[in-house]
Design an enzyme around this catalytic site. Sequence first.
Site, PDB file in Angstrom:
ATOM      1  N   ARG A 196     -12.806  -3.694 -22.071  1.00 27.95           N
ATOM      2  CA  ARG A 196     -11.756  -2.905 -22.060  1.00 27.95           C
ATOM      3  C   ARG A 196     -10.860  -3.376 -20.772  1.00 27.95           C
ATOM      4  O   ARG A 196      -9.583  -3.227 -20.654  1.00 27.95           O
ATOM      5  CB  ARG A 196     -11.684  -1.528 -22.159  1.00 27.95           C
ATOM      6  CG  ARG A 196     -12.179  -1.015 -20.903  1.00 27.95           C
ATOM      7  CD  ARG A 196     -12.640   0.467 -21.375  1.00 27.95           C
ATOM      8  NE  ARG A 196     -13.409   1.103 -20.200  1.00 27.95           N
ATOM      9  CZ  ARG A 196     -12.881   1.998 -19.418  1.00 27.95           C
ATOM     10  NH1 ARG A 196     -11.606   2.557 -19.786  1.00 27.95           N
ATOM     11  NH2 ARG A 196     -13.533   2.563 -18.445  1.00 27.95           N
ATOM     12  N   CYS A 247     -17.990  12.321 -22.232  1.00 27.40           N
ATOM     13  CA  CYS A 247     -17.834  12.377 -20.941  1.00 27.40           C
ATOM     14  C   CYS A 247     -17.133  11.153 -20.640  1.00 27.40           C
ATOM     15  O   CYS A 247     -16.774  10.768 -19.367  1.00 27.40           O
ATOM     16  CB  CYS A 247     -19.034  12.555 -19.938  1.00 27.40           C
ATOM     17  SG  CYS A 247     -19.895  11.213 -20.058  1.00 27.40           S
ATOM     18  N   ASN A 286     -16.679   5.272 -23.038  1.00 21.11           N
ATOM     19  CA  ASN A 286     -16.408   3.980 -22.376  1.00 21.11           C
ATOM     20  C   ASN A 286     -17.336   2.748 -22.761  1.00 21.11           C
ATOM     21  O   ASN A 286     -16.895   1.881 -23.317  1.00 21.11           O
ATOM     22  CB  ASN A 286     -16.236   4.208 -20.912  1.00 21.11           C
ATOM     23  CG  ASN A 286     -15.357   5.284 -20.390  1.00 21.11           C
ATOM     24  OD1 ASN A 286     -14.502   5.719 -21.397  1.00 21.11           O
ATOM     25  ND2 ASN A 286     -15.138   5.207 -19.032  1.00 21.11           N
ATOM     26  N   ASP A 287     -18.700   3.129 -22.493  1.00 25.33           N
ATOM     27  CA  ASP A 287     -19.535   1.847 -22.802  1.00 25.33           C
ATOM     28  C   ASP A 287     -19.867   1.800 -24.138  1.00 25.33           C
ATOM     29  O   ASP A 287     -20.012   0.677 -24.760  1.00 25.33           O
ATOM     30  CB  ASP A 287     -20.614   2.148 -22.073  1.00 25.33           C
ATOM     31  CG  ASP A 287     -20.753   1.545 -20.573  1.00 25.33           C
ATOM     32  OD1 ASP A 287     -19.600   0.756 -20.094  1.00 25.33           O
ATOM     33  OD2 ASP A 287     -21.372   2.016 -19.710  1.00 25.33           O
ATOM     34  N   GLU A 298     -24.854   5.615 -25.175  1.00 30.42           N
ATOM     35  CA  GLU A 298     -24.027   4.581 -24.750  1.00 30.42           C
ATOM     36  C   GLU A 298     -24.351   3.388 -25.778  1.00 30.42           C
ATOM     37  O   GLU A 298     -23.500   2.621 -26.015  1.00 30.42           O
ATOM     38  CB  GLU A 298     -23.954   4.314 -23.412  1.00 30.42           C
ATOM     39  CG  GLU A 298     -23.341   5.219 -22.596  1.00 30.42           C
ATOM     40  CD  GLU A 298     -23.990   5.164 -21.205  1.00 30.42           C
ATOM     41  OE1 GLU A 298     -23.303   4.737 -20.335  1.00 30.42           O
ATOM     42  OE2 GLU A 298     -25.022   5.616 -20.757  1.00 30.42           O
ATOM     43  N   ARG A 319     -26.370  13.040 -13.262  1.00 31.01           N
ATOM     44  CA  ARG A 319     -26.766  11.923 -13.853  1.00 31.01           C
ATOM     45  C   ARG A 319     -27.644  10.828 -12.874  1.00 31.01           C
ATOM     46  O   ARG A 319     -27.227  10.707 -11.806  1.00 31.01           O
ATOM     47  CB  ARG A 319     -25.484  11.322 -14.179  1.00 31.01           C
ATOM     48  CG  ARG A 319     -26.140   9.908 -15.289  1.00 31.01           C
ATOM     49  CD  ARG A 319     -24.853   9.053 -15.706  1.00 31.01           C
ATOM     50  NE  ARG A 319     -23.909   8.342 -14.628  1.00 31.01           N
ATOM     51  CZ  ARG A 319     -23.110   7.704 -14.753  1.00 31.01           C
ATOM     52  NH1 ARG A 319     -22.347   7.821 -15.963  1.00 31.01           N
ATOM     53  NH2 ARG A 319     -22.449   7.229 -13.665  1.00 31.01           N
ATOM     54  N   HIS A 379       0.803  -1.176  -0.037  1.00 26.53           N
ATOM     55  CA  HIS A 379       0.018   0.082   0.082  1.00 26.53           C
ATOM     56  C   HIS A 379       0.672   1.478   0.104  1.00 26.53           C
ATOM     57  O   HIS A 379       0.374   2.400  -0.497  1.00 26.53           O
ATOM     58  CB  HIS A 379      -0.818   0.145   1.082  1.00 26.53           C
ATOM     59  CG  HIS A 379      -2.204  -0.742   0.821  1.00 26.53           C
ATOM     60  ND1 HIS A 379      -2.985  -1.376   1.860  1.00 26.53           N
ATOM     61  CD2 HIS A 379      -2.876  -0.774  -0.411  1.00 26.53           C
ATOM     62  CE1 HIS A 379      -4.063  -1.780   1.247  1.00 26.53           C
ATOM     63  NE2 HIS A 379      -3.991  -1.618   0.010  1.00 26.53           N
ATOM     64  N   ARG A 422     -22.020  11.865 -10.960  1.00 22.46           N
ATOM     65  CA  ARG A 422     -22.673  10.614 -10.670  1.00 22.46           C
ATOM     66  C   ARG A 422     -23.209  10.442  -9.282  1.00 22.46           C
ATOM     67  O   ARG A 422     -22.885  11.071  -8.198  1.00 22.46           O
ATOM     68  CB  ARG A 422     -21.464   9.633 -10.710  1.00 22.46           C
ATOM     69  CG  ARG A 422     -20.769   9.498 -12.039  1.00 22.46           C
ATOM     70  CD  ARG A 422     -19.602   8.536 -11.984  1.00 22.46           C
ATOM     71  NE  ARG A 422     -18.681   8.481 -13.048  1.00 22.46           N
ATOM     72  CZ  ARG A 422     -17.672   9.276 -12.935  1.00 22.46           C
ATOM     73  NH1 ARG A 422     -17.169   9.910 -11.846  1.00 22.46           N
ATOM     74  NH2 ARG A 422     -16.706   9.247 -13.970  1.00 22.46           N
TER      75      ARG A 422
END
Lengths: 89, 584
Positions: free
Chosen positions: B474, B511, B463-464, B440, B338, B196, B303
Amino acid sequence: MIAADVIIVNKLGLHARAASRLVNCASGFAAEIEIVRGTRSVNAKSIMGVLTLAAALGTELVIEADGPDEQQALEAVVALFQDRFGEDE
Amino acid sequence: MTLALTGHAVARGIAIGRCHLVERNELDIGEYRIGVDEVEREIQRYRNAVEAARRQLEELAGRVIQNVGIGAGEIIQTHVLMLGDSKLQDSTEQHIRREFCNAEWALQMQLEQILSEFRSLDDAYIRSRGEDVAQVVRLIQNKLNEEAADKPFENMPDRLADTLVISSELTPGELAILHERGVGGIVTEHGGPHSHTAILASSFGIPAVMGVRRAQALLREGETLVLDGGLGVVYADPDEAIHSHYHQVQRITRRFKKSLEAIRDLPASSLDGQLISLQANAERPAELQLAREQGANGIGLYRTEFLYLQGAPPEEEDQLAEFASAIELLGGIPLTIRTLDLGADKSTDYLDFSQLRRCTNPALGLRAVRLCLRDTDLFKTQLRAILRASALGPVRCLIPMLTSVQEIRMVRFLLDEAREELDARSMAYDPDMPIGGMIEVPAAALAIIELAPHLDFISVGTNDLLQYALAADRVDEQVAHLYDPQHPGVVRLLRYIFREANASRIPATVCGEVAGDRQYTRLLLALGLKDFSMHPGRLLEVKQVVRETDIPKAKAALTRWFNTTSTETGSSLLKVIDDSQRSG
C-alpha cells in the site's frame, strides 16, 4: 572494520525524522560509523551528512563500523533500517 | 474591497481573526578580526551560544512531546542534532582558529557552504532541509548577540486565540510557541509545503498558508482576515458572502467536534443495543494517557519494537519497567502486549552477509514470531518480562504473524519454560494470562478453525493481511490503488475470520488502520466485529458511528450485496450499507 548492505524500505527514505533516529542510534556507540552511497560516504553521527545523502526508497547503502563496539553498532543500525525507522510505512 | 492573497496550502482548516504582523529584526552579520590571544575566548563564546540555543530547543521539544506527541517533538529535536553536528561545530571552530575572525562570521561561512551542498540536491524535500540549517545558524547568531537579537515575540499578545500571525518566516520552534499561545492561523512569506514549519502546523492542526508574497506589506495590523488553509488563500477585508460562507464552514466543523465531545462518556452501543468494545493502539505515555481520556476499553495493541532499537537488546528488567509504568498509567484497563515484531535478522549469526543479502523480501522473510522462535533467548527474555507484568495488572500477550499451529505450540513450550524459570526465582505472574495470535498471514486466516483451539483470542492485523491477500504494497504508489478493503475477496476473508472465530468461541479484534477509519466502521460491524483497536485520536469518531448504526440492518445489506455483487460490480459496498441505515 565490519560492513553490511542495506536497502531503504520505508516510503519516505532518509527524511528528517528517520535521519534523526539514525543519528541518535549511531551516536550511542563509540565506533566510527560511515554510510556509503556509491562513491560518497558520510558520518552516520552527522544529521547534515545523512540528509545530504538524499537516500530515497529503494536506495542501496553500505554501513561500515569501526571501533570497539562495532558489532553492536552495526546490528543496531541495520535493525533500524529494516524496521523502517519505526514507521508504519 | 476584498483582497485575496494566495500561497502554498500547507495545513488545512479555517481561521477567522485579527491580523498581527510580526516585526522581525534581521541580524547584520559582519566580519571582524580578532587577536591570536582572543581565539580561545571567541570559541568559548561560540560554545556558550550553542549551549544556550540547545537548552532553549530541548526545553521546547520536551514540552511539545508532552503536549502534542513524539512526532512533532522530533522535528524540533532535528534542530538540536544540527546544533551539535560536527559538520557545523568543528568546522566553525576551525574557521575561527584559521582565519582569526568572529564566531558569527565563521558560522555564516559554514552555513553558505552547507547550503550550497543542499541546493545541489535533486530531492525537493531534502533540499528544503537547508532552511532548517539556516534557521539553526540564525538561532546561534542571535544567541551570540543578545542585545541586537531578533525578538519576534516581544510585542505579541500572550493569548492569540482570535489572532492570525503574519511573518516573513517562522521556525518550527517559533511555531510551537505560537501554538502554546493558541494562535488561530499563520501566514508566512517564505517557506514551502516541505518545510518543517508546514509539517508541524499540520500536526498541530493550525490552519496555515505559506509562501504568500509581500504578505507583510499588503496586510494591515488589526484588520480582519479569513484564512483557508486547505485552499491556500488568505482574504483581507472579506465581503459579506465570503464571511458568511466561512462562518458556516467553521460552525459545521465546531459542531462536529462538539458532537464528539458530547459522547465521550457515553457507551459505544449500537442503535439495536449491542455494546461494542473500542480499544486503542498505543505505547508512548502521551498516547496511553490520551487513550484513557477518550474512554478506551483497553490497549488492544501495545508495540514493543521501540525497546529494541536502542543498541543492545533490552534486559528483562528494562522491559518490565516499561510495562509496569504503562499498567500504572492505564489504571486497570487491560493491556495487550505484542511480542517483538521486527523484520531484522538479529540472531547472533546475522552478520553472515550472504544470508543478509538473501533476505530480499523482508515482508515475506524472517520476521516477528519467526525471528523470535529462532532466537529463543531473546524471545524468552521478553516472555518473562510480559509474564511478570501480568502480576501487576490485566495483561494479555499477542504473538505477531502466526502462520501455523506448530508455531503456537513452540511459543507455548517457551512460555512454560519461562514460567518455570520465574518459579525458580520465586517471581509472581498470572498463570491464566491470555495468549492471542495476530492474524496477518492469509493461510492462517483460512485456518482459524485449526488455530483457534490453541489460542485465547485473535487480533486481525488488517494492514499486513490486506497487503498479503491483495499482493499489493500500500505504500508503493504505483500499486496502492489495488489496496482496497472493499475488494470482495477481502470482505469474504474477513467475514470468514469473524464467523469462524465466533463459532470457535474465541474473541476477535481488528487492530489495523481500517479499525480507526470511520468510513469502514459499519462494514466491520456488519461483518460481525465487536472489538476494535485504533489510534486513540480516532476513538470518539468511531464511537459516534457505532452509536448511529443498526447492526442487523447493516448485516442484511451486506448479505444482499454478496448475493448481487456478481451482477452489479459497480455498486460501492460502503454506500449500500450506509443506505440501509436510512430506510425505515
